[in-house]
Motif scaffolding. Structure first.
Motif, short mmCIF file in Angstrom:
data_model
loop_
_atom_site.label_atom_id
_atom_site.label_comp_id
_atom_site.label_asym_id
_atom_site.label_seq_id
_atom_site.Cartn_x
_atom_site.Cartn_y
_atom_site.Cartn_z
N GLY A 140 0.80 -1.21 0.00
CA GLY A 140 0.00 0.00 0.00
C GLY A 140 0.83 1.27 0.00
O GLY A 140 0.55 2.22 -0.72
N LEU A 141 1.86 1.29 0.83
CA LEU A 141 2.72 2.47 0.94
C LEU A 141 4.07 2.26 0.27
O LEU A 141 4.89 3.18 0.27
CB LEU A 141 2.91 2.85 2.41
CG LEU A 141 1.63 3.21 3.17
CD1 LEU A 141 1.95 3.50 4.63
CD2 LEU A 141 0.92 4.39 2.52
N GLY A 142 4.30 1.09 -0.28
CA GLY A 142 5.60 0.81 -0.88
C GLY A 142 6.69 0.85 0.17
O GLY A 142 7.83 1.22 -0.10
N GLY A 143 6.33 0.46 1.39
CA GLY A 143 7.26 0.55 2.51
C GLY A 143 8.19 -0.63 2.62
O GLY A 143 7.88 -1.74 2.20
N ILE A 144 9.33 -0.36 3.19
CA ILE A 144 10.31 -1.39 3.54
C ILE A 144 10.14 -1.62 5.04
O ILE A 144 10.44 -0.73 5.83
CB ILE A 144 11.73 -0.93 3.21
CG1 ILE A 144 11.84 -0.61 1.71
CG2 ILE A 144 12.76 -1.96 3.66
CD1 ILE A 144 12.99 0.29 1.37
N VAL A 145 9.62 -2.77 5.44
CA VAL A 145 9.36 -3.03 6.85
C VAL A 145 10.50 -3.88 7.41
O VAL A 145 10.76 -4.97 6.91
CB VAL A 145 8.00 -3.75 7.04
CG1 VAL A 145 7.71 -3.96 8.52
CG2 VAL A 145 6.87 -2.96 6.38
N ILE A 146 11.16 -3.33 8.43
CA ILE A 146 12.26 -4.09 9.04
C ILE A 146 11.70 -5.31 9.76
O ILE A 146 10.53 -5.32 10.13
CB ILE A 146 13.11 -3.20 9.98
CG1 ILE A 146 12.27 -2.69 11.17
CG2 ILE A 146 13.77 -2.06 9.22
CD1 ILE A 146 13.08 -1.99 12.25
N PRO A 147 12.51 -6.35 9.94
CA PRO A 147 11.98 -7.59 10.53
C PRO A 147 11.67 -7.48 12.02
O PRO A 147 10.79 -8.17 12.52
CB PRO A 147 13.07 -8.62 10.26
CG PRO A 147 14.30 -7.86 9.99
CD PRO A 147 13.87 -6.53 9.43
N GLU A 148 12.38 -6.63 12.75
CA GLU A 148 12.12 -6.51 14.19
C GLU A 148 10.72 -5.95 14.41
O GLU A 148 10.23 -5.13 13.64
CB GLU A 148 13.14 -5.57 14.86
CG GLU A 148 14.54 -6.09 14.87
CD GLU A 148 15.30 -5.81 13.59
OE1 GLU A 148 16.46 -6.20 13.50
OE2 GLU A 148 14.73 -5.19 12.65
#
Length: 190
Positions: A140-148
């Protein structure tokens, strides 16, 4: 190069919201690690329920564009969500839905780095909401979500009066999450 800029907000606007306490805790931790933190409330970005006909007739609401511009001003974002019916609350989902309708050529909100956390009154800590939040933020936001991630269960008793996590294990999880959010955001997002 200046300090890494991180936007922080909660997925609830309810007075005393546990996700608001987690957002405040994360903002303090990020600042203590040297980030420049901007904390906002979705209350200040009131939006109608997403409706394709409304978008077609009136366009994307100005508050969605304002929220997207806040995202753009920062290299990273921390979102604290409550868990409603095993998922994210409608307020948060609706805000993401509206921002996702903005053409990135108009407001280039994509490619920011996200850290996520949840809080819930029950023992699971909002883990199910985080699964959905990750699935929503990435496309949706083209975000990069960190695993933590941090999941705060029994959250009504988890914070002290200064909105600090009392359990050392949870405080350490949040500290590690914030450190990685700053590190990745400073490398990836301009």
């Amino acid at each position: 190069m200046g300090s890494t800029r991180i936007l922080v907000f909660a997925g609830s606007i309810r007075r005393g919201a546990l996700s608001g306490r987690l957002a405040a805790c994360a903002a303090a931790e990020l600042a203590s690690q040297g980030a420049t933190v901007t904390a906002i409330s979705l209350k200040d970005y009131e939006l109608p329920i997403y409706n394709g006909d409304l978008e077609k007739d009136e366009g994307v609401p100005e508050n969605a564009k304002r929220l997207a511009r806040e995202i753009v001003k920062n290299q990273g974002v921390f979102i604290a969500t409550p868990e409603y019916n095993n998922s994210v609350p409608p307020l948060l989902k609706n805000a993401i839905d509206w921002v996702s309708r903005i053409k990135p050529s108009e407001v280039p909100y994509r490619d920011r780095v996200y850290g996520i956390g949840s809080s819930a009154a029950g023992p699971v800590g909002g883990a199910r909401a985080l699964i959905d939040l990750r699935k929503i933020v990435m496309p949706g936001l083209g975000g990069i979500v960190i695993p933590e991630k941090v999941e705060v269960g029994l959250a009504a008793e988890a914070f002290d009066e200064q909105n600090r996590l009392m359990a050392p294990a949870l405080a350490n999880l949040l500290k590690a999450l914030c450190a990685n959010l700053i590190a990745v955001a400073s490398r990836i997002a301009a």
